[in-house]
Design an enzyme around this catalytic site. Sequence first.
Site, PDB file in Angstrom:
ATOM      1  N   LYS A  58     -10.291  91.498  23.592  1.00 51.42           N
ATOM      2  CA  LYS A  58      -8.667  91.305  23.546  1.00 51.42           C
ATOM      3  C   LYS A  58      -8.103  90.793  24.935  1.00 51.42           C
ATOM      4  O   LYS A  58      -8.673  91.011  25.875  1.00 51.42           O
ATOM      5  CB  LYS A  58      -7.932  92.684  23.232  1.00 51.42           C
ATOM      6  CG  LYS A  58      -6.970  92.407  22.164  1.00 51.42           C
ATOM      7  CD  LYS A  58      -6.371  93.921  21.576  1.00 51.42           C
ATOM      8  CE  LYS A  58      -5.421  93.656  20.827  1.00 51.42           C
ATOM      9  NZ  LYS A  58      -5.764  93.022  19.410  1.00 51.42           N
ATOM     10  N   LYS A 102      -9.698  86.664  10.083  1.00 50.83           N
ATOM     11  CA  LYS A 102     -10.110  88.188  10.300  1.00 50.83           C
ATOM     12  C   LYS A 102     -11.622  88.328   9.770  1.00 50.83           C
ATOM     13  O   LYS A 102     -12.162  89.101  10.662  1.00 50.83           O
ATOM     14  CB  LYS A 102      -8.890  88.764   9.410  1.00 50.83           C
ATOM     15  CG  LYS A 102      -8.328  89.980   9.882  1.00 50.83           C
ATOM     16  CD  LYS A 102      -7.431  89.975  11.023  1.00 50.83           C
ATOM     17  CE  LYS A 102      -7.733  89.222  12.271  1.00 50.83           C
ATOM     18  NZ  LYS A 102      -6.693  88.795  13.220  1.00 50.83           N
ATOM     19  N   GLU A 130     -14.319  86.969  12.355  1.00 52.16           N
ATOM     20  CA  GLU A 130     -14.448  87.705  13.496  1.00 52.16           C
ATOM     21  C   GLU A 130     -14.837  89.233  13.292  1.00 52.16           C
ATOM     22  O   GLU A 130     -15.415  89.554  14.343  1.00 52.16           O
ATOM     23  CB  GLU A 130     -13.084  87.613  14.359  1.00 52.16           C
ATOM     24  CG  GLU A 130     -11.779  88.542  14.002  1.00 52.16           C
ATOM     25  CD  GLU A 130     -10.641  88.530  14.880  1.00 52.16           C
ATOM     26  OE1 GLU A 130      -9.430  88.683  14.299  1.00 52.16           O
ATOM     27  OE2 GLU A 130     -11.115  88.456  16.037  1.00 52.16           O
ATOM     28  N   CYS A 173     -12.272  91.470  30.427  1.00 50.74           N
ATOM     29  CA  CYS A 173     -12.705  92.343  31.593  1.00 50.74           C
ATOM     30  C   CYS A 173     -11.376  93.245  31.912  1.00 50.74           C
ATOM     31  O   CYS A 173     -10.189  92.961  31.949  1.00 50.74           O
ATOM     32  CB  CYS A 173     -12.824  91.355  32.955  1.00 50.74           C
ATOM     33  SG  CYS A 173     -14.227  90.482  32.772  1.00 50.74           S
ATOM     34  N   HIS A 213     -11.464  66.629  -1.228  1.00 46.47           N
ATOM     35  CA  HIS A 213     -11.536  65.921  -0.404  1.00 46.47           C
ATOM     36  C   HIS A 213     -12.778  66.164   0.650  1.00 46.47           C
ATOM     37  O   HIS A 213     -12.672  65.637   1.657  1.00 46.47           O
ATOM     38  CB  HIS A 213     -10.285  65.620   0.665  1.00 46.47           C
ATOM     39  CG  HIS A 213      -8.971  65.001  -0.430  1.00 46.47           C
ATOM     40  ND1 HIS A 213      -8.832  63.716  -0.801  1.00 46.47           N
ATOM     41  CD2 HIS A 213      -7.945  65.747  -0.730  1.00 46.47           C
ATOM     42  CE1 HIS A 213      -7.901  63.746  -1.501  1.00 46.47           C
ATOM     43  NE2 HIS A 213      -7.170  64.981  -1.661  1.00 46.47           N
ATOM     44  N   GLU A 255      -5.607  83.071   8.180  1.00 50.14           N
ATOM     45  CA  GLU A 255      -5.631  84.154   9.189  1.00 50.14           C
ATOM     46  C   GLU A 255      -6.556  84.921   8.483  1.00 50.14           C
ATOM     47  O   GLU A 255      -7.274  85.686   9.316  1.00 50.14           O
ATOM     48  CB  GLU A 255      -4.115  84.779   9.281  1.00 50.14           C
ATOM     49  CG  GLU A 255      -4.295  86.218   9.751  1.00 50.14           C
ATOM     50  CD  GLU A 255      -4.613  86.227  11.153  1.00 50.14           C
ATOM     51  OE1 GLU A 255      -5.191  85.435  11.970  1.00 50.14           O
ATOM     52  OE2 GLU A 255      -4.797  87.519  11.580  1.00 50.14           O
ATOM     53  N   ASN A 283     -11.360  90.272  37.526  1.00 50.29           N
ATOM     54  CA  ASN A 283     -11.086  89.608  36.414  1.00 50.29           C
ATOM     55  C   ASN A 283     -10.361  88.237  36.382  1.00 50.29           C
ATOM     56  O   ASN A 283      -9.601  87.989  37.116  1.00 50.29           O
ATOM     57  CB  ASN A 283      -9.783  90.420  35.672  1.00 50.29           C
ATOM     58  CG  ASN A 283      -9.255  89.951  34.124  1.00 50.29           C
ATOM     59  OD1 ASN A 283     -10.116  88.884  33.626  1.00 50.29           O
ATOM     60  ND2 ASN A 283      -8.270  90.235  33.822  1.00 50.29           N
ATOM     61  N   GLY A 284     -11.235  87.225  35.630  1.00 46.20           N
ATOM     62  CA  GLY A 284     -10.708  85.818  36.035  1.00 46.20           C
ATOM     63  C   GLY A 284     -11.938  84.945  36.140  1.00 46.20           C
ATOM     64  O   GLY A 284     -13.088  85.520  35.644  1.00 46.20           O
ATOM     65  N   TRP A 329     -16.359  91.239  30.271  1.00 43.79           N
ATOM     66  CA  TRP A 329     -16.643  90.348  29.154  1.00 43.79           C
ATOM     67  C   TRP A 329     -17.185  88.914  29.910  1.00 43.79           C
ATOM     68  O   TRP A 329     -16.566  88.342  30.902  1.00 43.79           O
ATOM     69  CB  TRP A 329     -15.126  89.742  28.755  1.00 43.79           C
ATOM     70  CG  TRP A 329     -15.362  88.942  27.484  1.00 43.79           C
ATOM     71  CD1 TRP A 329     -15.530  89.256  26.089  1.00 43.79           C
ATOM     72  CD2 TRP A 329     -15.278  87.429  27.280  1.00 43.79           C
ATOM     73  NE1 TRP A 329     -15.737  88.216  25.373  1.00 43.79           N
ATOM     74  CE2 TRP A 329     -15.642  87.157  26.156  1.00 43.79           C
ATOM     75  CE3 TRP A 329     -15.145  86.498  28.446  1.00 43.79           C
ATOM     76  CZ2 TRP A 329     -15.614  85.752  25.663  1.00 43.79           C
ATOM     77  CZ3 TRP A 329     -15.279  85.174  28.172  1.00 43.79           C
ATOM     78  CH2 TRP A 329     -15.220  84.951  26.797  1.00 43.79           C
ATOM     79  N   ARG A 334     -11.234  94.921  26.161  1.00 47.00           N
ATOM     80  CA  ARG A 334     -11.074  93.908  27.139  1.00 47.00           C
ATOM     81  C   ARG A 334     -12.409  93.322  27.410  1.00 47.00           C
ATOM     82  O   ARG A 334     -12.404  92.292  27.914  1.00 47.00           O
ATOM     83  CB  ARG A 334     -10.451  94.082  28.493  1.00 47.00           C
ATOM     84  CG  ARG A 334      -9.037  94.709  28.230  1.00 47.00           C
ATOM     85  CD  ARG A 334      -8.311  95.070  29.531  1.00 47.00           C
ATOM     86  NE  ARG A 334      -8.096  93.881  30.151  1.00 47.00           N
ATOM     87  CZ  ARG A 334      -6.921  93.023  30.136  1.00 47.00           C
ATOM     88  NH1 ARG A 334      -5.949  93.629  29.470  1.00 47.00           N
ATOM     89  NH2 ARG A 334      -6.588  92.090  30.943  1.00 47.00           N
TER      90      ARG A 334
HETATM   91  C1  F6R Z   1      -7.718  87.478  16.613  1.00 48.08           C
HETATM   92  C2  F6R Z   1      -7.016  87.765  17.602  1.00 48.08           C
HETATM   93  C3  F6R Z   1      -6.921  86.551  18.666  1.00 48.08           C
HETATM   94  C4  F6R Z   1      -5.422  86.609  19.362  1.00 48.08           C
HETATM   95  C5  F6R Z   1      -5.439  85.382  20.294  1.00 48.08           C
HETATM   96  C6  F6R Z   1      -4.145  85.351  20.973  1.00 48.08           C
HETATM   97  O1  F6R Z   1      -7.657  88.548  15.888  1.00 48.08           O
HETATM   98  O2  F6R Z   1      -6.439  88.876  18.110  1.00 48.08           O
HETATM   99  O3  F6R Z   1      -7.125  85.378  17.922  1.00 48.08           O
HETATM  100  O4  F6R Z   1      -4.500  86.485  18.386  1.00 48.08           O
HETATM  101  O5  F6R Z   1      -6.623  85.696  21.318  1.00 48.08           O
HETATM  102  O6  F6R Z   1      -3.836  86.572  21.753  1.00 48.08           O
HETATM  103  P1  F6R Z   1      -2.275  86.837  22.307  1.00 48.08           P
HETATM  104  O7  F6R Z   1      -1.615  86.974  20.930  1.00 48.08           O
HETATM  105  O8  F6R Z   1      -2.758  88.278  23.038  1.00 48.08           O
HETATM  106  O9  F6R Z   1      -1.933  85.780  23.148  1.00 48.08           O
END
Ligand code: F6R
Length: 606
Positions: free
Chosen positions: A601, A483, A486, A2, A502, A479, A98-99, A74, A27
């Site tokens: 994000k 990627k 997502e 948010c 296994h 990772e 936000n929260g 969000w 966000r």
């Molecule tokens: C995936 C991604 C997330 C962040 C996670 C932690 O591409 O970006 O998995 O890595 O939400 O976010 P931060 O680094 O901001 O604590």
Amino acid sequence: MCGISGYVGPRKVCDIIVKQLKKMEYRGYDSVGLSVVNENGIKTIKTVGRVAAVEKMVENANLSGACGIGHTRWATHGEPSVRNAHPHSTSKVSIVHNGIIENSEELKKWLESRGYVLESETDSEVIAKLLDFYYDGNPVGTLRKVSLLLEGAYALGILFYDVADAVFALKKDGPLIVGICDDEKFLSSDLNAILEYTNRYFVLEEDEIAVIKQDKIEIFGADNKEIKKAESVANWQAGVSDKQGFPHFMRKEIAEQPCVISNIILKNIKDGLPNFSADGIPDDYLNRFKRVCIVACGTARYAGLAGKNWIEKFARIPVDVIIASEFRYMDPILSKDTLVIFISQSGETADTLAAARLVKAAGINAIGIINTVGSSITREVDYNIFTEAGIEVAVASTKAYMAQIAVLYLFALKLGLLAGSLTTGKVHFFCNEFIDLPEILEQLFVDKEEKIESFAMLCLKFEIVFFTGRGLDYLLVLEGALKLKEISYINAQAYAAGELKHGPISLITKDALVIALATQGYVLRKTVSNVQEIKARGGNLLLLFKSGMDISEELLSNSIKLPRVGDDVMPFLAAAVLQLLAYHVACAKKLDVDKPRNLAKSVTVE
Ligand code: F6R
């Protein structure tokens, strides 16, 4: 998660709020809205979808006034819909939140018993209704009274119907920045959203209330006494958050990685050796630890896993890597000889922040490896190593991850030097390999992108993709799989190559694609055997391997040869290739690469 915006000043309020929200859309992008106050009271418009949708509504809404608040959502409580969209307004107040309000159900019942009808499914609406109930003409007093009733996290922007010259803000456990110009002021969840107008700002601290007017800002602490805060000045430039000719932020951020590593070289290598004096960390702070505990979420945690590998190898110090949301509730065993490292791009991730507060309260030493200067986690630790990646806009983290592993690599070398487990000569050698990386990475993009794009077309044919590798390769494919899933919505799972037998190997059929990473010389033969086992079961293979490795021709029909560098710096090349692969798959599927569904994000809720 948010985005909140606010503006007080002479320009067209709605235009500025819309512009800020566009910068914070990453966000959350489930719904969007804004409110403006003038002498006739508050007007609110809101809609589902993205900021562009509310921008269209603004054109016909005839909203005038000098103060406004906006929100991009969000969804936590309640589906994306107009009634759940913010701002939540009554005839007396309008709020953006936000929260999460954890006691919202109780508060709803209480409000209903006093005749209020709750219109939305959100937890946030109770804040608007409580303010409405208690408002007595004293905004700060009312905000304080209501804040004492709320449990949970809340960064709030607020308008009162009879105060046409101020935006109010209140924060607990969510980021809020007040931007300062001489004749206009801004409120934002994110510094990035106000940099176009000003680089002067205050960060609101816990329980502070801000009264933001065109010519002044008053801030009140938890005891309601006014606080004089020192202004901060951002050194990030407006404009760096533009796409700069790239089709997506993600592609631009991948391309920036050589430069990000160069920044870290400049800051953290001195006389050919790792050096953290620019971050203010004295050697005698670092050489007292017998154990390291890394706490992070998502991609940042995967960076932590690579860090564990390097710290254990170079410094022979045992390292635990713990998911922040688990750490905070697991009653972790920490002692005075443990260093806790928090890794976070945003510096605001709710679980990582809560873990940092827990560690601080226990009096345990901690450092942050953080990208966002001034963010909340930075204020909870002894020292911060800033990752110098600049603003990362795409929801999927790329350059921040690269910066995190770069810092961890040098940090591990530093610990190795201090622990005496590496000689100065050896550390010089490892640093030199690292210094060469920006150039090699640049060339890798030029040489391999076309091939990666063609393999992306191959990935498209599969609904499930397995990633596998050993040692550092395994940590990298974790990772890589994240990627891919997502941003392309393909079911991608990563397994240590030795684990396939296994259980997971039962899923290998001609309908499965396996992406295998083989860059670690000391386990090459083992990885190759596992890859053979996949082929033998009809699985389709895409092999990423290091040039010069002895691999039989039959495994190379779908393969990408990576430049030959030391095993310990291969992750920097492999990471970039896996990022590009995920990127091109998502592009080929014509998906919204920078804003994947359901994600946002900066995860500021648990
Ligand atoms: C995936 C991604 C997330 C962040 C996670 C932690 O591409 O970006 O998995 O890595 O939400 O976010 P931060 O680094 O901001 O604590």
